[in-house]
Design a protein around this motif. Structure first.
Motif, PDB file in Angstrom:
ATOM      1  N   MET A 140       0.842  -1.200   0.000  1.00 47.89           N
ATOM      2  CA  MET A 140       0.000   0.000   0.000  1.00 47.89           C
ATOM      3  C   MET A 140       0.871   1.242   0.000  1.00 47.89           C
ATOM      4  SD  MET A 140      -3.206  -0.938   2.486  1.00 47.89           S
ATOM      5  CE  MET A 140      -3.969   0.667   2.522  1.00 47.89           C
ATOM      6  N   GLY A 141       2.029   1.137   0.666  1.00 52.51           N
ATOM      7  CA  GLY A 141       2.929   2.273   0.685  1.00 52.51           C
ATOM      8  C   GLY A 141       3.480   2.578  -0.698  1.00 52.51           C
ATOM      9  N   ASP A 142       3.631   1.546  -1.524  1.00 51.67           N
ATOM     10  CA  ASP A 142       4.219   1.758  -2.847  1.00 51.67           C
ATOM     11  C   ASP A 142       3.277   2.447  -3.812  1.00 51.67           C
ATOM     12  OD1 ASP A 142       5.927  -1.441  -2.741  1.00 51.67           O
ATOM     13  OD2 ASP A 142       6.538   0.541  -2.081  1.00 51.67           O
ATOM     14  N   VAL A 143       1.986   2.376  -3.567  1.00 49.10           N
ATOM     15  CA  VAL A 143       1.055   3.014  -4.509  1.00 49.10           C
ATOM     16  C   VAL A 143       0.514   4.305  -3.933  1.00 49.10           C
ATOM     17  CG1 VAL A 143       0.421   0.819  -5.537  1.00 49.10           C
ATOM     18  CG2 VAL A 143      -0.960   1.747  -3.698  1.00 49.10           C
ATOM     19  N   GLY A 144       1.113   4.804  -2.876  1.00 46.58           N
ATOM     20  CA  GLY A 144       0.709   6.096  -2.360  1.00 46.58           C
ATOM     21  C   GLY A 144      -0.431   6.047  -1.380  1.00 46.58           C
ATOM     22  N   MET A 145      -0.654   4.882  -0.756  1.00 46.87           N
ATOM     23  CA  MET A 145      -1.749   4.809   0.212  1.00 46.87           C
ATOM     24  C   MET A 145      -1.217   4.730   1.641  1.00 46.87           C
ATOM     25  SD  MET A 145      -4.391   2.182  -1.626  1.00 46.87           S
ATOM     26  CE  MET A 145      -5.765   2.465  -0.550  1.00 46.87           C
ATOM     27  N   SER A 146      -0.071   5.324   1.902  1.00 43.47           N
ATOM     28  CA  SER A 146       0.499   5.180   3.253  1.00 43.47           C
ATOM     29  C   SER A 146      -0.365   5.793   4.315  1.00 43.47           C
ATOM     30  CB  SER A 146       1.896   5.801   3.344  1.00 43.47           C
ATOM     31  OG  SER A 146       2.354   6.204   2.119  1.00 43.47           O
ATOM     32  N   ALA A 147      -1.187   6.758   3.937  1.00 44.04           N
ATOM     33  CA  ALA A 147      -1.994   7.408   4.972  1.00 44.04           C
ATOM     34  C   ALA A 147      -3.318   6.701   5.190  1.00 44.04           C
ATOM     35  CB  ALA A 147      -2.238   8.858   4.580  1.00 44.04           C
ATOM     36  N   THR A 148      -3.628   5.717   4.370  1.00 43.67           N
ATOM     37  CA  THR A 148      -4.926   5.060   4.492  1.00 43.67           C
ATOM     38  C   THR A 148      -4.864   3.985   5.560  1.00 43.67           C
ATOM     39  OG1 THR A 148      -5.107   5.337   2.112  1.00 43.67           O
ATOM     40  CG2 THR A 148      -6.767   3.970   3.175  1.00 43.67           C
ATOM     41  N   PRO A 149      -5.770   4.017   6.533  1.00 47.85           N
ATOM     42  CA  PRO A 149      -5.747   2.992   7.586  1.00 47.85           C
ATOM     43  C   PRO A 149      -6.147   1.631   7.049  1.00 47.85           C
ATOM     44  CG  PRO A 149      -7.102   4.868   8.229  1.00 47.85           C
ATOM     45  CD  PRO A 149      -6.789   5.028   6.783  1.00 47.85           C
ATOM     46  N   PHE A 150      -5.740   0.616   7.785  1.00 45.55           N
ATOM     47  CA  PHE A 150      -5.949  -0.775   7.410  1.00 45.55           C
ATOM     48  C   PHE A 150      -6.693  -1.425   8.562  1.00 45.55           C
ATOM     49  CE2 PHE A 150      -4.755  -4.019   4.475  1.00 45.55           C
ATOM     50  CZ  PHE A 150      -4.440  -5.169   5.173  1.00 45.55           C
ATOM     51  N   VAL A 151      -7.779  -2.106   8.279  1.00 52.72           N
ATOM     52  CA  VAL A 151      -8.573  -2.731   9.337  1.00 52.72           C
ATOM     53  C   VAL A 151      -8.676  -4.215   9.073  1.00 52.72           C
ATOM     54  CG1 VAL A 151     -10.797  -2.741  10.507  1.00 52.72           C
ATOM     55  CG2 VAL A 151      -9.949  -0.627   9.536  1.00 52.72           C
ATOM     56  N   GLY A 152      -8.427  -5.021  10.086  1.00 52.36           N
ATOM     57  CA  GLY A 152      -8.529  -6.465   9.910  1.00 52.36           C
ATOM     58  C   GLY A 152      -9.094  -7.131  11.136  1.00 52.36           C
ATOM     59  N   GLY A 153      -9.214  -8.456  11.061  1.00 52.68           N
ATOM     60  CA  GLY A 153      -9.748  -9.213  12.184  1.00 52.68           C
ATOM     61  C   GLY A 153      -8.637  -9.873  12.969  1.00 52.68           C
ATOM     62  N   ASP A 154      -8.957 -10.973  13.662  1.00 52.12           N
ATOM     63  CA  ASP A 154      -7.910 -11.606  14.458  1.00 52.12           C
ATOM     64  C   ASP A 154      -6.894 -12.335  13.590  1.00 52.12           C
ATOM     65  OD1 ASP A 154      -9.871 -14.488  15.606  1.00 52.12           O
ATOM     66  OD2 ASP A 154      -9.694 -13.504  13.671  1.00 52.12           O
ATOM     67  N   GLY A 155      -7.156 -12.424  12.294  1.00 56.16           N
ATOM     68  CA  GLY A 155      -6.196 -13.080  11.417  1.00 56.16           C
ATOM     69  C   GLY A 155      -4.889 -12.308  11.295  1.00 56.16           C
ATOM     70  N   ILE A 156      -4.934 -11.000  11.581  1.00 56.62           N
ATOM     71  CA  ILE A 156      -3.676 -10.258  11.515  1.00 56.62           C
ATOM     72  C   ILE A 156      -3.206  -9.876  12.914  1.00 56.62           C
ATOM     73  CG2 ILE A 156      -4.002  -9.378   9.179  1.00 56.62           C
ATOM     74  CD1 ILE A 156      -4.863  -6.712  10.402  1.00 56.62           C
ATOM     75  N   SER A 157      -3.689 -10.608  13.915  1.00 55.41           N
ATOM     76  CA  SER A 157      -3.338 -10.223  15.280  1.00 55.41           C
ATOM     77  C   SER A 157      -1.981 -10.758  15.711  1.00 55.41           C
ATOM     78  CB  SER A 157      -4.420 -10.694  16.255  1.00 55.41           C
ATOM     79  OG  SER A 157      -4.504 -12.103  16.233  1.00 55.41           O
ATOM     80  N   ASP A 158      -1.306 -11.538  14.842  1.00 54.81           N
ATOM     81  CA  ASP A 158       0.054 -11.972  15.182  1.00 54.81           C
ATOM     82  C   ASP A 158       0.984 -10.820  14.837  1.00 54.81           C
ATOM     83  OD1 ASP A 158       0.672 -14.113  12.267  1.00 54.81           O
ATOM     84  OD2 ASP A 158      -0.668 -12.409  12.542  1.00 54.81           O
ATOM     85  N   THR A 159       1.028  -9.821  15.704  1.00 56.60           N
ATOM     86  CA  THR A 159       1.659  -8.555  15.354  1.00 56.60           C
ATOM     87  C   THR A 159       3.137  -8.696  15.042  1.00 56.60           C
ATOM     88  OG1 THR A 159       1.836  -8.168  17.712  1.00 56.60           O
ATOM     89  CG2 THR A 159       0.071  -7.034  16.566  1.00 56.60           C
ATOM     90  N   ALA A 160       3.822  -9.600  15.725  1.00 53.70           N
ATOM     91  CA  ALA A 160       5.257  -9.730  15.449  1.00 53.70           C
ATOM     92  C   ALA A 160       5.475 -10.082  13.984  1.00 53.70           C
ATOM     93  CB  ALA A 160       5.863 -10.803  16.350  1.00 53.70           C
ATOM     94  N   GLU A 161       4.718 -11.057  13.489  1.00 49.91           N
ATOM     95  CA  GLU A 161       4.868 -11.483  12.109  1.00 49.91           C
ATOM     96  C   GLU A 161       4.367 -10.405  11.154  1.00 49.91           C
ATOM     97  OE1 GLU A 161       6.391 -14.185  11.150  1.00 49.91           O
ATOM     98  OE2 GLU A 161       6.019 -13.802   9.024  1.00 49.91           O
ATOM     99  N   PHE A 162       3.261  -9.760  11.523  1.00 45.29           N
ATOM    100  CA  PHE A 162       2.690  -8.735  10.650  1.00 45.29           C
ATOM    101  C   PHE A 162       3.671  -7.580  10.487  1.00 45.29           C
ATOM    102  CE2 PHE A 162      -0.973  -7.078   8.466  1.00 45.29           C
ATOM    103  CZ  PHE A 162      -0.809  -5.708   8.503  1.00 45.29           C
ATOM    104  N   VAL A 163       4.264  -7.155  11.576  1.00 46.15           N
ATOM    105  CA  VAL A 163       5.211  -6.044  11.499  1.00 46.15           C
ATOM    106  C   VAL A 163       6.403  -6.422  10.635  1.00 46.15           C
ATOM    107  CG1 VAL A 163       6.866  -4.712  12.849  1.00 46.15           C
ATOM    108  CG2 VAL A 163       4.544  -4.981  13.668  1.00 46.15           C
TER     109      VAL A 163
END
Lengths: 416, 303, 343
Positions: free
Chosen positions: A268-291
């Motif tokens: 998303m950062g590459d297409v100019g959407m860095s300011a757009t928030p991202f919302v997800g469920g518990d599937g992205i709650s493994d924050t260490a891996e997501f980061v």
């Protein structure tokens, strides 16, 4: 001696038979204390623990294993029985496979020491397992299945054709419809009026995205589009350019970090959407891996987590510490639910042994006790099951990922 | 219109990577008529090697100034050399023995090699995607409402540049001539005194090196890499090679860019979930109606 | 004695689950049996007719989804299982012709790639058309067979016998086909298509019938397997399945029916028993390696080593062995010593 082809065939068959005789069950826990006088009781654990799914499956399995080890340490059934785990893998080439799950459940069913099981992790694997456990009367508790159709609706009825009046399937996490509904309300509250929805076209991801879409529209929000990504996709730029052209207030993602969530966010950062928030469920709650996967873009990301905030619950803190000490690594997003599931089973078995006067309980007894679980304290809050096997009054924590890998809790709600 | 142009840019960048991989496929097929299934995995290996070199150099983020050029050249050359050597080793171990075997044998061996490489890479960096340093600084180029990232320019320039260098090599040097001769008629080339083994090894070296370059570029472009990338990318790059005309270098590059564009446009106009189906349908249609590809010549089957 | 071998083995297969009646083992046998059926089908395409099909899982998907859509709560249609066996194999055969038709003019490698392309297109299409196919959830709660009032239920044993019966039918069919005019036409095409055409063989019909008949076997397997698993979903039919079945052929001996069966059982055992047992074995020595994760590494090594050193497979037919070991008459003479045992 010369191996005629016939002899080779016979050898192959004999080898197969020999191996099968040796492998009546597979790995058990390593904590071997002397077996109790009454024998061994096993809890089956069926999760995807190899390949790409291992990143999320192994910590989950560790949660269950920790509960079993602690039970033994604390005098399970007063030492009459010894508790072991039977750990099986339903991932084939790193991807959860319904046929492997069915095979594992059949193995559990055939093993008379297994009185209940934890698992599966994925909703589509559950679809192949529930008919089997329903037929055999083996209780199963999933730490993570969220698909609605597993417990309610005509789909759920069709899964229980062997014994329609008995339910052997329970889960300690909340359904998609509740999670999706809560996230939709949350998105509205944050002021996102137009949202673009992307999902990973898998059972969990698509289910969550669909329920989010329906709820969000019902609350008056505008859905600018709903796209599906493909498994193993690497290039999201064309898709994200398309999304950006619709100028959304936020992007909603139904799916896991491992099925593209992290990479999608990064690009998303590459297409100019860095300011757009991202919302997800518990599937992205493994924050260490997501980061790790999203890099600098893992900022301004909202996600939900189907459990109370670990920092605020003392039993949760104790669990995290015990886990770290035992496994030398951080907890995964589903370690605590798996721990809770195992705790419930252990309590049910202990009660059944007591009620039976110290004899080996039946699966039906254990099932009955599990179904009667109410207000049971676990690291993820107090758990009780309704008639369908869903949790009563589950909690949902809404969190936000900030710059530098930090997270903050935005809200904690109890779903009705 | 702006959206169309932006997707055009996206498609060309993606296509540039496919083009680089397709060049290797087409070279190898041209010379020994083998679809090197493992080629896509050599591409992924290129990303892994690049990552290793960058880690060795201590690069974790953006590099500025003249140092940037040095880092890029060193890493890319390093990846190319290492991948080239990998290609040579694979050829020597798995394919050489089967040069005269029925066509099924080397094809199946190639599939086997692909699995082996994928698994080895999985052991190396694990099953999840891993981040790749950004290396190239950010400033984008703006042409009206269209944004072109520096990375995207790099990809396209590199693809075209390497193809030009390659063509020069194949058509202007003696070694290149030997490669063309071997591709045309192996036995005759041998009779003319060309060392087949060396020539084929050289082809693998160059083809795999190009895949290595593609790997480096892809790492920078996506900011991440994953052991299983090679499978999908390899398949699409092969589609590109076929589309352009297998055995034809310009065709491979053209095919690569075309496939990238087709993917981007399908995503924009239809939906992301159908883009793979469309690309593979293109493959099928090309093979049915024009098996020699866009720029290939129709060779009559030799009896 | 040699004549009786197949019957003895079949008898042993019937009795096997009654001796080793562990539920998990019988389940494994039933699943392995479905893959034997698949391997037999692919054997017709690759082994007999020499058409390298890398996307055979597509036909498996078509057979399974046909069954799922016509015998489940999905559309409320419940065609009886035994009718579905014919219907699914028929539909799969039709698609065999449809997907084979574009490949008629293609040589070996291109044919392989096109079939690979189809192998990617078909499951993705099933995934995308979610209104009819249930999308990623697939279709569940499939009908179970019933015979003379006895419904199959959730035990693996009746499915095992069903699949065993299907295998018996498939082996008989394949054997008869191989010895028939069509079978010889297949082999002629495999050896030299141009010469075969010049000898008057209609290559189009021959190739299409190979695809159709090969695909029909996967229709049978699809019915039985889907009914047993009670679920079809798109991720069951990926490239890994096509490769696994191909590995079974390569390992066992292409074109040779006993070889194919053995190869199939070996690869299935590898998955379910040998790798987990080996992993336990290694753990016992303190080597913490998980071999079940390396399934594809092992397939890869098997494929490479087999092709390099024993391309005719474990149980080859004499023909294949002689054509694949082109060099070395001495080697050939030595091997012809233990040939004819293969029926």
């Amino acid at each position: 001696m010369r191996l005629t082809p016939l002899l080779r065939v016979c050898l192959a068959v004999a080898l197969g038979a020999l191996l099968s005789a040796c492998s009546s069950s597979t790995t058990s826990t390593a904590t071997s204390t002397a077996p109790g006088s009454g024998g061994t009781i096993e809890i089956g654990v069926d999760l995807p623990i190899s390949g790409a799914d291992a990143a999320i499956g192994v910590p989950t399995q560790n949660g269950a294993v920790l509960a079993i080890e602690e039970a033994n340490k604390n005098g399970f059934t007063g030492g009459v029985f010894k508790l072991e785990s039977s750990l099986l893998d339903d991932a084939v080439q790193g991807v959860h496979d319904p046929a492997a799950g069915a095979q594992n459940v059949k193995t559990f069913i055939a093993d008379s020491a297994v009185l209940a099981m934890v698992g599966p992790f994925n909703s589509n694997v559950a679809k192949s397992e529930i008919p089997l456990t329903d037929d055999a009367g083996l209780a199963q508790i999933s730490p993570s299945n969220t698909n609605d159709g597993l417990t309610v609706g005509p789909d759920a009825k069709n899964l229980r054709t062997a014994h329609p009046d008995t339910n052997t399937y329970f889960r300690v996490c909340t359904k998609d419809s509740r999670q999706g509904g809560a996230l939709a309300q949350f998105a509205q509250k944050l002021g996102f009026k137009k949202v673009f929805i992307i999902d990973d076209n898998e059972t969990y991801g698509k289910g969550l995205a669909d329920t989010f879409e329906a709820a969000y529209k019902g609350l008056g929000g505008t859905v600018l589009g709903h796209e599906h990504i493909t498994a193993n996709q690497q290039d999201f730029k064309a898709l994200l350019t398309k999304v950006q052209s619709t100028a959304p207030d936020a992007v909603f993602f139904g799916g896991n970090t491992s099925t593209g969530g992290g990479l999608l966010r990064r690009q998303m950062g590459d297409v100019g959407m860095s300011a757009t928030p991202f919302v997800g469920g518990d599937g992205i709650s493994d924050t260490a891996e997501f980061v790790k996967e999203a890099g600098a873009m893992a900022n301004n990301v909202y996600y939900s987590f189907a459990a109370p905030d670990a920092d605020k619950l003392p039993s949760a803190k104790a669990f995290v510490q015990a886990y770290k000490a035992r496994f030398n690594s951080d907890v995964g997003p589903y370690s605590a639910p798996a721990f809770a599931a195992a705790q419930i089973i252990i309590a049910a078995i202990e009660k059944a042994v007591k009620d039976d006067g110290g004899k080996m309980p039946t699966r039906a007894d254990v099932l009955k006790n599990i179904a009667a679980t109410n207000d049971f304290p676990t690291p993820i809050g107090k758990i009780g099951f309704d008639a369908n096997g869903d949790t009563t009054a589950p909690m949902l924590t809404l969190k936000k990922m900030l710059a530098g890998g930090k997270t903050e809790t935005v809200a904690q709600i109890t779903l009705k | 219109m702006d959206l169309f142009l932006q997707q055009l840019v996206n498609g060309l960048s993606l296509g540039g990577i496919y083009a680089l991989i397709a060049l290797g496929y087409t070279m190898i097929y041209g010379i020994i008529e083998l679809i090197n299934f493992a080629h896509g995995d050599v591409y992924t290996l290129g990303t892994f090697f690049s990552l290793a070199i960058l880690t060795l150099l201590g690069v974790t983020g953006i590099v500025t100034g003249p140092l940037l050029v040095v880092v890029v050249i060193v890493t890319m050359l390093g990846a190319m050399i290492l991948c080239g050597l990998t290609g040579v080793v694979i050829e020597r171990l798995a394919y050489r023995r089967l040069r005269n075997a029925p066509r099924l044998a080397p094809l199946i061996t190639a599939i086997g090699m692909s699995f082996i490489l994928e698994n080895l890479m999985q052991y190396w960096h694990g099953p999840s995607p891993i981040p790749f340093p950004q290396v190239i600084p950010n400033p984008d180029v703006h042409l009206g409402a269209v944004t072109i990232a520096t990375k995207q320019i790099l990809v396209v320039v590199l693809a075209i540049g390497l193809m030009i260098v390659l063509r020069a090599f194949v058509y202007r040097t003696k070694l290149g001539q030997a490669m063309r001769a071997t591709a045309q008629d192996r036995d005759a080339a041998q009779l003319m005194g060309i060392d087949i083994n060396t020539t084929i090894a050289l082809t693998f070296l160059i083809g795999s090196a190009l895949a290595g370059a593609a790997g480096f570029v892809s790492g920078v472009y996506y900011g991440s890499t994953w052991f299983f990338n090679g499978f999908g990318a390899g398949l699409k790059a092969f589609t590109a090679a076929v589309l352009g005309g297998i055995g034809n270098l310009t065709g491979a590059m053209l095919g690569g860019f075309l496939i990238g564009l087709i993917e981007a446009m399908t995503t924009q106009l239809i939906s992301d979930q159908w883009s793979n189906v469309v690309v593979f349908s293109v493959l099928v249609l090309v093979l049915i109606f024009r098996p020699s590809g866009l720029l290939g010549e129709s060779l009559p089957a030799k009896v | 004695m040699r004549r009786l071998q197949p019957y003895l083995l079949f008898g042993a297969a019937i009795v096997l689950p009654l001796i080793f009646s562990n539920g998990g083992f019988v389940n494994f046998l039933a699943d392995a049996g479905a893959f034997v059926l698949l391997a037999l089908g692919l054997n017709i395409v690759v082994g007999f007719a020499g058409l390298l099909d890398l996307g055979y899982a597509a036909f498996f998907a078509i057979g399974s989804y046909t069954f799922a859509m016509l015998a489940s709560p999905q559309f409320g249609i419940h065609i009886p299982f035994w009718v579905m066996l014919f219907l699914a194999s028929g539909v799969a055969a039709v698609f065999g012709i449809l997907l084979g038709a574009p490949t008629l003019r293609l040589r070996g490698d291109y044919l392989a790639i096109v079939t690979l392309g189809f192998g990617e297109i078909v499951p993705q299409t099933f995934l995308n058309l979610s209104q009819w196919t249930g999308g990623p959830n697939g279709i569940g709660s499939l009908d179970q067979p019933a015979i003379f009032g006895y419904r199959f239920g959730f035990q693996a044993l009746p499915y095992y016998y069903l699949i065993l019966g299907l295998i018996g039918v498939a082996v008989l069919a394949a054997n008869n086909l191989r010895a028939s005019r069509l079978g010889r036409a297949w082999m002629a095409i495999r050896e030299d298509e141009l010469a075969a055409a010049h000898a008057g063989i209609n290559t189009t019909v021959t190739k299409l019938s190979a695809f159709a008949i090969g695909a029909s076997f996967s229709g049978l397997a699809g019915c039985a397997y889907a009914s047993k698993l009670q679920l079809v979903s798109p991720d069951q039919f990926g490239f890994n399945v096509s490769v696994a079945v191909l590995s079974m052929l390569v390992l066992g001996g292409m074109g040779n029916i006993p070889g194919v069966i053995v190869g199939s059982l070996v690869i299935s055992s590898l998955d379910r028993f040998i790798l987990p047992q080996l992993t336990n074995f290694m753990h016992g020595f303190g080597v913490a390696i998980d071999l079940t994760n390396s399934r594809f590494l092992i397939y890869g090594v098997i494929l490479v080593l087999t092709m390099l050193f024993r391309p005719e497979g474990l149980i080859p037919s004499r023909q294949r062995r002689s054509e694949l070991h082109a060099a070395g008459d001495a080697a050939l003479a030595e091997q012809t010593l233990y040939t004819e045992a293969v029926p």
